[in-house]
Each structure stands twice: as C-alpha cells, then as structure tokens.
Design an enzyme around this catalytic site. Structure first.
Site, PDB file in Angstrom:
ATOM      1  N   LYS A 434       0.775  -1.268   0.097  1.00 16.41           N
ATOM      2  CA  LYS A 434      -0.039  -0.022   0.048  1.00 16.41           C
ATOM      3  C   LYS A 434       0.771   1.243   0.081  1.00 16.41           C
ATOM      4  CE  LYS A 434      -3.745   2.150   2.592  1.00 16.41           C
ATOM      5  NZ  LYS A 434      -4.518   2.135   3.686  1.00 16.41           N
ATOM      6  N   GLY A 436       3.886   1.613  -1.391  1.00 13.26           N
ATOM      7  CA  GLY A 436       4.435   1.820  -2.904  1.00 13.26           C
ATOM      8  C   GLY A 436       5.195   0.621  -3.268  1.00 13.26           C
ATOM      9  N   ASP A 545       1.173  -4.453  12.917  1.00 15.15           N
ATOM     10  CA  ASP A 545       1.144  -5.437  11.732  1.00 15.15           C
ATOM     11  C   ASP A 545       1.739  -6.505  11.698  1.00 15.15           C
ATOM     12  OD1 ASP A 545       1.218  -4.989   8.037  1.00 15.15           O
ATOM     13  OD2 ASP A 545      -0.281  -5.683   9.521  1.00 15.15           O
TER      14      ASP A 545
END
Length: 850
Positions: A434, A436, A545
């Site tokens: 998300k 890049g 995450d």
C-alpha cells in the site's frame, strides 16, 4: 373367639388391602417354611406397609401440591355458540386433571392439558350445557379444584349484567344534542388505544445480564416482563442449543408477568447463556442471562521451572491451571521449602499476589542453599491445591557476569539534496504494498546489497507518514529488527534504504523439504520474535502489523530471523489514547476492530496468532469472509483442533492461550512471555525427544495467503469501520448466530400453545338511545390467531360508511359505532368472530326512540 384371635383378625382386615393376594400368600407360605407362625407373618407385613407409607409420605412432602394460578372464570354464551373454560395450574408432575359438569364426569374428548393450562371446549352450546363446571388437579402431594358457571341463553335474551359491562357511563346515558362532540370523543378514545397498541408486545423489566454462583449453590435466573396481552407462553434455551426442561435439579416456572429457571445445586456444566423467549398473541421478545458457576481453580498444570539462577535470586515459571474454576484466576501464591539434613516439609509464602505465571525471587534465598518450590492459583471462589513441587534447586556459589556484544548501528539523516540513484543502482522489484514498491539496490562504491523502499508520496500526508517511519527506524537498533541504512527525500521521490534480508519469509523457509520443523525449533523462533519485540516495546513503540510475511530469515541456511515492515508502527504517548483502523484481518486484535485504545498488548495478540499457525499450520480466526473473521476475533473464539495439535505440548497451548486473551490487560507482555515455562523448557541446555511436525497444513495456509499480500490485507478505514459499527458489529455477532433445530422447534411451539378458538370474555348488551344520538356497541374477544370479526344487523351484513365505524384492537376489544341514529337502525346486532379453530358470536338489541 378369644382376644388373640380378634387381634389377629383386626390385623388382617386392616392391612390385607395393602398386600396383593398372590404376593401375600407366597410370603406366608415361604415364612411358614422358615418356622414362623401366622401372627409373626402378619406382624412383618405390618412393618413393611408402615415403612412404605412413611417413605411415600416423605416423598409427598418434597413435592409441590397443585395450585390454580389462574382459576376458571364464569362464561355467558348464546344458544348454538361455543364456549371454553381455561385454568392455569402449577404443581409437581405428573398431574391428574379431571372435569365435572354439575357433578357428572365430562368426556375426555372435550378436555386437554398442555404446558400448565387445563382447558374444556364445548361446541354449539344449548341450555343443557349450562351449569357449574369444576376442574380438579391432583398429584401425590395433594389436590385443588376451581369452579365456574356457564350461562346459555336464547340469542334474543342475553341479559344485561354489570358483570360483563364494558360500556362507559357516558354511552349508557341518552346522548345530548351535541352529537358531533360525542362522536369526536369516541374517535379520540380509539386513537389513544391505537397508540397504546403500538408499544412492544412483551417488554422485560430491568432483567439481569449476568448471574454468578458458587458450585453447589442455588442458581436463580429470573426475568420479569410486561405483556400487552395474555396469555403469555415462555421457554428457556441453553446456549441457543437445548431447551431447558424440568428435572430433578431444575425447576422452570412461567406466568403472564415473569419466568424463571431455578437450578437447586449448580455445577460447572451449567455455566452458559440462558435465553428466555416470551411470546404473546402480539409478538415475541427474548433476553439472555449469562450464568457463571464458579469453583476454586485446579492446581497449576506444571511444576515450577527455574531459570536465571544466581547466588540469591532466580526466576520461577509455571503453567496456569487447566481449569480456572469458571472465573478468571486472580493471581498465584508462591511457596518455598528449604531442604535440610532432616528434609523439612515446612512451606513458607514468598508472595501471595503474583499476577503472572512467572515470579522473580529476589530475597529470602541464601547462597548454596537448597530449596523446593510450589505454586497455588486463586480466584474469587478460593485457592487451589498446590502444584507439583519443583526439583531440588541449589543456589549458585558465585555471580556470573553477562557480556553483551556491542552492535554498530547507523542513525540516518534524510538526504534532501541527492536522489537514491546518485548512490545506488536499482535492480528488480521485490514486492508491492500500500505504501509503494520495494526494489533490490546495490551501493555503487561498496557493492553492498540492500532493499530500497520507494514510497508513494504524492500528498503531504503520505510524505509525513514516510518521514515518521524513518524516524521510528532510527530508534529501533536491535539484531532482531531490520535496519534503516539511508533515506532520500526529493520532490520527485522518497526512498528508505534498508538491509537486504535474503532468507525469505519464515513460513516459506519452514515448508522447505530440507528443513526440520519441530516444536523446539518453533519455540526458538518465537523466542527471537519476543526478544525483538521486547526491544521495540521498551521504546514505547507498537508494530501493529505483525504477521508471517513480516518475519523473515536472515539467510537460507540458518535459523536467525528479523522483524520487518514498520510502516504501520506508532509511538505511544502517555495520556493520549491511540486508536487505529488498520491491520490484517486474521492477525488484528479485538481492540482494533472495536476501535478501542491499543497498546503494547495489541502486538502480543498477533504474536499468539503467529505461534498458533507456526505449530499447527491453521489460522485460529480465519472465517469465510472478513466479517466472519472479525466476529471470531472480537469474540476471541478459537479452539485447539485435536488433529492439528496432537503432537503439541500443553505448555505450548498454554503459551498461546496466555496471549489470545480478549481483554488486552490479561495478555502476557514480552518479558513475561519469555519467562513462560514453554520458553524456558526449550532453552539450549534442555534436551528432550522431539517429533517432526506435519508441513501439509502450513503449505495449504501459505497457498491461501498468496493473494492476501500486504497491500490487499491492510484494511482501509471505511471498510473496517463499516463492519465494526454498533449494534451490528462483529463483536455482537454471537447474538446473531442461529438457533439449533431443537431451540427453533421450542420457539415455534410457543405459538401453538397460544392458539385458541374465539371466545367472548365480555358480550354485547342491549341499549336504548334517542334519535340523532351516537351508539357504541362493545365486546371483548379472545382467540388466537386473531379472530376476524363481522357485524350483522337483523341477519344482514353491515359495512362501514359515513355513519358506521367498526374497530378491532389488538387487545381484543371490538366496537361498532353508529352515528346520527335513525329509527331504521333499531334491531338485533350480532358480532361474529372466527379463526381457523372455530367461531363464536354474541348479540344485543338496539332501540332508537323517536
């Protein structure tokens, strides 16, 4: 006959009915063979009967005698119409129900008894059916009766009686000349009744949400409610699965205003959710009560394990109890016993308020002393028995000095004057996210191989997020964390240069044929993850995450790992709660979905999920959709599949359970997790036989995740927010789960219990009014399904018009309003009510005076 003979005869006449003739004869003959005379035999029979009678009397005293909660009511019907008597009866089963009409037994075809309601139905009544009806309920504890009178009159002769008067004083009087005002008043009354009908059919009054009792105590689940009409039928469903039924230990009672379940001696198996479903003829309502039956916990499941031993201190670690007693374990008591020449068994408390499954003993121990340790768990119900004792522990003689290798790390300053291509050659693309894209890059002078993270930084917000990640990376200098080596910020691009980690994702490394996958190797991987995250958390930073894709191996041959991708990481600030709306569905913690403050414990949940998959190859919360996954996460609903965890130790399962706690405050932190017995038991010093774990499920898991890469799995704010809005949130989805077939059948039966043919509780009555007045004929009808009503005048059907209004309300009140009366309105008016079960009618005469 002599006295002895008379006594013998008396004995025989008194007790001969208590013994069956054949059995008595056999008994006499048998006892004669044993040398007993007739009088002795009879005496023995007397004792037997007396003992049996006492036992029956004791049993009867423990039963509940019948009682009419709702007695029979008098009824008046027209000749040729139907009538029905009903009474609500409580008492211990079995109940024997009988009916009498003027002292004569009523045929069984007309009576029935169901769910505490005794009914008698009479079709096409004639004057012969009039009289007194008596219902008698009887069991071994006693009996009770209730009586009512049936009046049967010719259709033209139904008497006016105050007993069934529904007319207001105003409608009985001769209407005044202000007829319009009178009609307006009647309409206002009708509107008021319609507003009342719009309320809930059944409304619970301050019902309990949770009931907690200790084992062996009485558990009483009681709900009171208001009902818009009677009767009301109720049932209780346990865990949305089984119907709660009467039994030796369970009592179920319901009426028109309340319902209850009483468990005389509650056991742990009774713990669960109890849903009462109340239904009347207007609709249904339900309420769930959670019952917790608590007991003191089992002892801790393992003996204490010792680590970090020194001259006067050590760390004890153990596994929590296999059963917590039905309520949260509040803490642990650590006990020590010094081992001496005479093997003393005196135990001393080291602490009674340890909150975790590890404890650092810092005092009370002597150098070279020998000790044994044991642990007790406690909750609100009491303290467990002690765990198994540890082995004999001998304290060290001298303190060992710890030596740490100093690391060389770079604090990066963002280069705003050069582009990344000025210093690095850019090669193939390694991945897309998300943020890049990531490319492999090599330094032009040294040839060092690195990874370049090229940010998508078209907006000020995107650039700010990229800068924050670079700033965070400058604070994360640890061997288990990926390192930032350089950063570039120009108008055209933003790039962060990082270590290039060649070993690939850990899970992909594990499924390689040349790699041995065992529980000890999994524990060592988890230990490295915890060590890296321990350092991150010490900097007050949360990763947010953590997932398998972000755990990578340093090389393809070794077993060293690093944690990568801190793109979602945030720094916590004291006094400023942090709430986020991003993460990966299978690994995100409940507090993220619920949009509640996150903390260091949020990462611990994700570590628990990673460990679960590492050992089993299965994802604990993966549903068929994101919404289903969120529901499982917010409910903390998972289980250790027998097949998948067949070769996994209980300590490993306890380690996972200590991380996958719904309340983040209950989860172990990194320091505590590293001291968990599972971690300690797999230190390099401990060797034990190991078994290779099956890799097929891990391969299947990786195949399913191929399309769920970082860019797709990181959730957009709106997407997760839509799924987590109350009241239809995943967190409450457990309330939306379906009933079992048994429960559905029980709920459907409530409707059947309410069904009854039409019956006039209050009949029409004759009225006389002057010409021009407004007449209102009223009656009260019961029956379910709701009867359809027709009005007749002189045997001709009536229909609504400007002067004629017909109303039927949910509570059974029916009315016929005739405005601006004319002489032609005089006559006999009949109200006929019918449903699928039958028909009833009543009538009255209206006389219009000139």
């Amino acid at each position: 006959m002599d006295k002895e003979g008379k006594k013998t005869k008396t004995f025989v006449s008194t007790f001969q009915l208590a013994l069956k003739p054949q059995a008595r004869l056999c008994r006499v003959e048998k006892q004669k063979e044993n040398g007993l005379d007739k009088r002795t035999v009879i005496s023995n029979d007397i004792k037997t009967v007396s003992s049996t009678t006492d036992a029956r009397r004791t049993q009867a005293q423990s039963l509940e005698a019948p009682r009419f909660k709702e007695p029979l009511r008098d009824c008046a019907v027209c000749d040729g119409t139907d009538a029905c008597f009903q009474g609500v009866i409580t008492g211990s089963e079995p109940l024997n129900i009988s009916w009498l009409h003027n002292g004569e037994k009523v045929p069984s075809s007309k009576i029935y008894f169901w769910n505490g309601v005794a009914s008698l139905s009479l079709s096409q009544c004639s004057p012969a059916n009039a009289g007194t009806y008596t219902c008698t309920a009887e069991n071994t504890a006693g009996k009770q009766s209730s009586s009512a009178v049936l009046y049967v009159k010719a259709i033209m002769e139904i008497p006016r009686t105050d007993r069934y008067d529904l007319q207001s004083d105003a409608t009985e009087k001769v209407a005044s000349q202000e007829n319009t005002e009178q009609l307006s008043t009647l309409k206002e009354e009708s509107q008021h009744r319609e507003e009342k009908d719009k309320g809930p059919p059944v409304e619970f009054i301050e019902p309990p949400e949770q009931v907690e009792v200790q084992v062996g105590q009485q558990a009483r689940l009681f709900c009171e409610f208001r009902s818009s009409c009677v009767p009301v039928a109720c049932c209780w469903i346990y865990n949305k699965d089984k119907v709660v039924a009467e039994g030796p230990q369970v009592s179920v009672r319901s009426s028109g205003t309340q319902s209850s379940v009483i468990i005389s001696q509650a056991l742990p198996k009774d713990t669960g959710s109890y849903t009462v479903v109340a239904r009347n003829r207007a609709g249904t309502a339900q309420h769930t009560v959670s019952l917790s039956v608590i007991d003191r916990p089992d002892p801790p499941a393992s003996q204490p394990v010792v680590s970090q031993l020194s001259t006067q201190s050590l760390v004890l670690s153990w596994t929590g109890p296999s059963y917590d007693g039905g309520t949260a374990v509040l803490g642990y008591i650590v006990e020590v016993s010094q081992v001496g020449p005479n093997e003393s068994t005196t135990w001393t408390e080291l602490t009674n308020c340890c909150k975790n499954t590890s404890y650092h003993v810092r005092s009370g121990l002597e150098p070279q002393g020998e000790y044994r340790f044991r642990i007790r768990a406690y909750n609100s119900a009491g303290t467990s028995d002690p765990s198994q004792e540890s082995g004999c522990v001998k304290m060290a003689t001298t303190a060992k000095e710890k030596k740490e290798k100093p690391g060389s790390y770079i604090t990066v300053t963002i280069d705003t004057k050069h582009k990344v291509r000025d210093h690095y050659n850019v090669h193939e693309k390694l991945g897309v996210g998300k943020f890049g894209e990531v490319y492999r890059v090599t330094h032009k002078e040294t040839g060092q191989e690195c990874a370049g993270k090229f940010y998508r930084a078209r907006t000020t917000k995107e650039r700010s997020a990229a800068r924050k990640e670079i700033e965070l990376m400058n604070k994360l200098h640890h061997p288990k964390l990926v390192q930032c080596l350089a950063a570039y910020d120009t108008r055209s691009e933003m790039v962060m240069v990082m270590e290039y980690i060649a070993g690939g994702e850990l899970f992909k490394h594990i499924v390689d044929e040349n790699f041995e996958h065992t529980e000890p190797t999994s524990a060592r991987y988890m230990q490295q993850i915890l060590e890296g995250m321990q350092y991150v958390h010490k900097q007050n930073i949360v990763h947010l995450d953590l997932k398998p894709e972000n755990i990578v191996c340093v090389d393809t041959a070794g077993t060293r790992i690093k944690i990568i991708d801190f793109g979602l990481a945030r720094e916590l600030e004291e006094g400023k709660p942090l709430m986020v709306m991003h993460g990966t569905p299978e690994f995100v913690a409940p507090e993220v979905i619920n949009y509640e403050p996150v903390g260091l414990e949020t990462d611990m949940w994700s570590i628990g999920v990673i460990c679960f998959i590492l050992l089993s190859g299965e994802s604990p919360f993966q549903g068929n959709s994101d919404a289903e996954t969120f529901a499982l996460v917010t409910a903390a609903c998972y289980e250790f599949d027998e097949e998948s965890f067949e070769d996994i130790s209980d300590q490993a399962k306890d380690f996972i359970s200590s991380l996958l706690k719904k309340d983040r405050r209950d989860r172990l932190l990194c320091t505590e997790a590293l001291l968990h017995p599972w971690m300690v038991s797999f230190t390099p010093l401990t060797r034990r036989p190991t078994k290779s774990l099956n890799k097929e499920k891990m391969r299947h898991f990786l195949a399913k995740r191929k399309w769920k890469k970082t860019g797709k799995a990181v959730l957009a704010l709106q997407r997760i927010a839509n799924l987590s809005n109350r009241p239809d949130s995943p967190g409450s989805s457990s309330e939306e789960l379906g009933w079992s077939q048994e429960a559905e059948e029980a709920i459907k039966s409530l409707d059947r219990q309410l069904q009854a043919e039409p019956r006039f509780q209050h009949v029409l009555k004759d009225i006389t009014l002057p010409k021009g007045a407004t007449a209102q004929l009223k009656c009260l009808i019961t029956g379910y399904p709701q009867p359809k009503v027709k009005w007749l005048q002189n045997e001709e059907p009536l229909s609504e018009s400007r002067r004629v209004t017909m109303e039927q309300h949910r509570d059974g009140l029916c009315s016929l309003i005739l405005a601006d009366l004319k002489p032609s309105d005089s006559g006999l008016y009949v109200c006929k009510a019918s449903n699928k079960l039958g028909e009833a009618m009543c009538s009255a005469k209206l006389k219009v005076q000139l």
